[in-house]
Design a protein around this motif. Structure first.
Motif, PDB file in Angstrom:
ATOM      1  N   ALA A  34      46.544  40.104  40.314  1.00 43.04           N
ATOM      2  CA  ALA A  34      45.877  39.646  39.058  1.00 43.04           C
ATOM      3  C   ALA A  34      45.799  40.772  37.949  1.00 43.04           C
ATOM      4  CB  ALA A  34      44.444  39.246  39.297  1.00 43.04           C
ATOM      5  N   PHE A  35      45.346  42.168  38.628  1.00 46.51           N
ATOM      6  CA  PHE A  35      45.203  43.170  37.930  1.00 46.51           C
ATOM      7  C   PHE A  35      46.371  44.329  37.513  1.00 46.51           C
ATOM      8  CE2 PHE A  35      41.088  41.917  39.750  1.00 46.51           C
ATOM      9  CZ  PHE A  35      40.600  41.267  38.566  1.00 46.51           C
ATOM     10  N   SER A  36      47.218  44.261  38.399  1.00 45.55           N
ATOM     11  CA  SER A  36      48.299  45.403  38.126  1.00 45.55           C
ATOM     12  C   SER A  36      49.095  45.332  36.763  1.00 45.55           C
ATOM     13  CB  SER A  36      49.290  45.422  39.456  1.00 45.55           C
ATOM     14  OG  SER A  36      48.750  45.682  40.431  1.00 45.55           O
ATOM     15  N   PRO A  37      49.565  44.416  36.418  1.00 43.99           N
ATOM     16  CA  PRO A  37      50.156  44.198  35.095  1.00 43.99           C
ATOM     17  C   PRO A  37      49.288  44.968  33.938  1.00 43.99           C
ATOM     18  CG  PRO A  37      50.639  42.220  36.110  1.00 43.99           C
ATOM     19  CD  PRO A  37      49.611  43.152  36.925  1.00 43.99           C
ATOM     20  N   VAL A  38      47.773  44.696  34.108  1.00 40.15           N
ATOM     21  CA  VAL A  38      47.020  45.281  33.023  1.00 40.15           C
ATOM     22  C   VAL A  38      46.801  46.593  33.196  1.00 40.15           C
ATOM     23  CG1 VAL A  38      44.642  44.969  32.416  1.00 40.15           C
ATOM     24  CG2 VAL A  38      45.733  42.740  32.994  1.00 40.15           C
ATOM     25  N   PHE A  39      46.485  47.119  34.203  1.00 42.42           N
ATOM     26  CA  PHE A  39      46.358  48.540  34.632  1.00 42.42           C
ATOM     27  C   PHE A  39      47.691  49.297  34.124  1.00 42.42           C
ATOM     28  CE2 PHE A  39      42.943  47.229  37.884  1.00 42.42           C
ATOM     29  CZ  PHE A  39      41.870  47.887  37.067  1.00 42.42           C
ATOM     30  N   VAL A  40      48.654  48.742  34.689  1.00 36.60           N
ATOM     31  CA  VAL A  40      49.994  49.595  34.096  1.00 36.60           C
ATOM     32  C   VAL A  40      50.098  49.704  32.892  1.00 36.60           C
ATOM     33  CG1 VAL A  40      52.636  49.499  34.472  1.00 36.60           C
ATOM     34  CG2 VAL A  40      51.199  49.006  36.630  1.00 36.60           C
ATOM     35  N   TYR A  41      49.829  48.396  32.179  1.00 35.09           N
ATOM     36  CA  TYR A  41      50.003  48.740  30.709  1.00 35.09           C
ATOM     37  C   TYR A  41      49.354  49.557  29.938  1.00 35.09           C
ATOM     38  CZ  TYR A  41      50.348  46.944  25.885  1.00 35.09           C
ATOM     39  OH  TYR A  41      50.661  46.906  24.434  1.00 35.09           O
ATOM     40  N   VAL A  42      47.972  49.443  30.559  1.00 32.96           N
ATOM     41  CA  VAL A  42      46.701  50.034  29.823  1.00 32.96           C
ATOM     42  C   VAL A  42      47.273  51.838  29.978  1.00 32.96           C
ATOM     43  CG1 VAL A  42      44.424  50.954  30.055  1.00 32.96           C
ATOM     44  CG2 VAL A  42      45.165  48.555  29.773  1.00 32.96           C
ATOM     45  N   ILE A  43      47.540  52.199  31.455  1.00 31.05           N
ATOM     46  CA  ILE A  43      48.055  53.491  31.598  1.00 31.05           C
ATOM     47  C   ILE A  43      49.084  53.859  30.765  1.00 31.05           C
ATOM     48  CG2 ILE A  43      48.613  55.021  33.361  1.00 31.05           C
ATOM     49  CD1 ILE A  43      46.918  53.391  35.343  1.00 31.05           C
ATOM     50  N   LEU A  44      50.142  53.289  30.631  1.00 33.59           N
ATOM     51  CA  LEU A  44      51.355  53.543  30.059  1.00 33.59           C
ATOM     52  C   LEU A  44      51.043  53.808  28.375  1.00 33.59           C
ATOM     53  CD1 LEU A  44      54.196  51.485  31.761  1.00 33.59           C
ATOM     54  CD2 LEU A  44      53.610  53.963  32.194  1.00 33.59           C
ATOM     55  N   MET A  45      50.317  53.022  28.044  1.00 32.58           N
ATOM     56  CA  MET A  45      50.061  52.807  26.637  1.00 32.58           C
ATOM     57  C   MET A  45      48.896  53.774  26.369  1.00 32.58           C
ATOM     58  SD  MET A  45      52.399  51.260  25.264  1.00 32.58           S
ATOM     59  CE  MET A  45      53.785  50.507  25.784  1.00 32.58           C
ATOM     60  N   ASP A  61      44.328  37.784  29.368  1.00 33.67           N
ATOM     61  CA  ASP A  61      44.260  36.290  29.607  1.00 33.67           C
ATOM     62  C   ASP A  61      45.209  36.183  31.130  1.00 33.67           C
ATOM     63  OD1 ASP A  61      42.798  35.713  27.559  1.00 33.67           O
ATOM     64  OD2 ASP A  61      44.674  35.059  26.384  1.00 33.67           O
ATOM     65  N   TYR A  62      46.296  36.669  31.271  1.00 34.77           N
ATOM     66  CA  TYR A  62      47.096  36.730  32.348  1.00 34.77           C
ATOM     67  C   TYR A  62      46.151  36.965  33.529  1.00 34.77           C
ATOM     68  CZ  TYR A  62      49.760  38.126  36.356  1.00 34.77           C
ATOM     69  OH  TYR A  62      50.339  38.331  37.480  1.00 34.77           O
ATOM     70  N   ALA A  63      45.382  38.235  33.579  1.00 32.84           N
ATOM     71  CA  ALA A  63      44.600  38.468  34.637  1.00 32.84           C
ATOM     72  C   ALA A  63      43.642  37.663  34.927  1.00 32.84           C
ATOM     73  CB  ALA A  63      43.907  39.736  34.227  1.00 32.84           C
ATOM     74  N   ASN A  64      43.047  36.745  34.148  1.00 33.31           N
ATOM     75  CA  ASN A  64      41.751  36.042  34.482  1.00 33.31           C
ATOM     76  C   ASN A  64      42.563  34.767  35.011  1.00 33.31           C
ATOM     77  OD1 ASN A  64      39.786  37.287  33.384  1.00 33.31           O
ATOM     78  ND2 ASN A  64      40.284  36.859  31.321  1.00 33.31           N
ATOM     79  N   ILE A  65      43.566  34.270  34.599  1.00 34.88           N
ATOM     80  CA  ILE A  65      44.265  33.040  35.053  1.00 34.88           C
ATOM     81  C   ILE A  65      44.718  33.279  36.444  1.00 34.88           C
ATOM     82  CG2 ILE A  65      46.228  31.431  34.692  1.00 34.88           C
ATOM     83  CD1 ILE A  65      45.711  31.668  31.658  1.00 34.88           C
TER      84      ILE A  65
END
Length: 171
Positions: A34-45, A61-65
Motif C-alpha cells: 500500500a505505501f511503498s510506491p508513495v514513499f519512494v516517489y515522495v523521497i525521490l522527488m 489514490d493507489y495507496a488508499n485502494i
C-alpha cells in the motif's frame, strides 16, 4: 501498527513454525504494497507537501485502494482459498497476513487509516486506539521487549543446561 511491530508480533505468533519468515513477510506485505510506491516517489522527488502534484494524487489514490484491498479479511479469505486450491496445501504462513489485519483493526482510529476489514463492503470500521500514540507505542514496545527478553533468557538458561549436561557426559 507500524511495520516493525507487525513483524515482531507475527514472528512471536509463528515462533515454532518452520515457515516463520514467510509468515512475517506475509504479515508486513499489506503495508509495503500500500505505501511503498508513495514513499519512494515522495523521497525521490523531494516532495514535502503530499497534497501537491498530480502524480502524488494518483499515488495517494493507489495507496488508499490497495490499503483497502490488502487490509480486508474477505480478500484474504478469497486469496487463501485460491492458493489452497492451487497448491492443495494448508499454507499456514499466509495467516501472517490475516494477523496483520486483526492487529490493525483495534490499533487504528477512524481518523487514521481505519481498515475496512470487510472490504469491499464499506462502513464497517472500528474506532480503535491510534497505534502511533506515544502511550500505546510505549506499552506495545515494552510488551515486545519483555516477551523477547524472556525468550532470550529462557534460551540461554536452556543452553547452559544442555552445555553443562554435555560436559558431564563426556567426562
Amino acid at each position: 501498527m507500524d511495520i516493525v511491530a507487525h513483524a515482531l508480533w507475527i514472528n512471536l505468533v509463528f515462533l515454532k513454525n518452520r515457515k516463520r519468515g514467510l509468515a512475517v513477510l506475509c504479515g508486513i506485505l499489506p503495508d509495503i504494497i500500500a505505501f511503498s510506491p508513495v514513499f519512494v516517489y515522495v523521497i525521490l522527488m523531494g516532495i514535502r507537501d503530499w497534497t501537491q502534484g498530480f502524480s502524488v494524487k494518483i499515488l495517494a489514490d493507489y495507496a488508499n485502494i490497495s490499503y483497502n484491498i490488502t487490509h480486508s479479511l474477505l480478500i484474504f479469505l478469497v486469496a487463501y482459498i485460491i492458493i489452497y486450491l492451487m497448491t492443495k496445501k494448508k499454507n499456514i504462513f499466509l495467516f501472517g497476513w490475516a494477523l496483520h489485519i486483526l492487529i490493525d483493526i483495534p490499533t487504528h482510529d477512524e481518523d487514521f487509516h481505519p481498515p475496512l476489514y470487510l472490504y469491499p463492503f464499506k462502513g464497517l470500521i472500528v474506532d480503535g486506539i491510534r497505534w502511533n500514540h506515544p502511550t500505546f507505542m510505549i506499552v506495545n514496545y515494552s510488551a515486545l521487549f519483555l516477551i523477547y527478553g524472556f525468550l532470550v533468557f529462557k534460551y540461554f538458561k536452556n543452553y547452559k543446561k544442555v552445555k553443562t549436561k554435555n560436559i558431564k557426559n563426556t567426562s
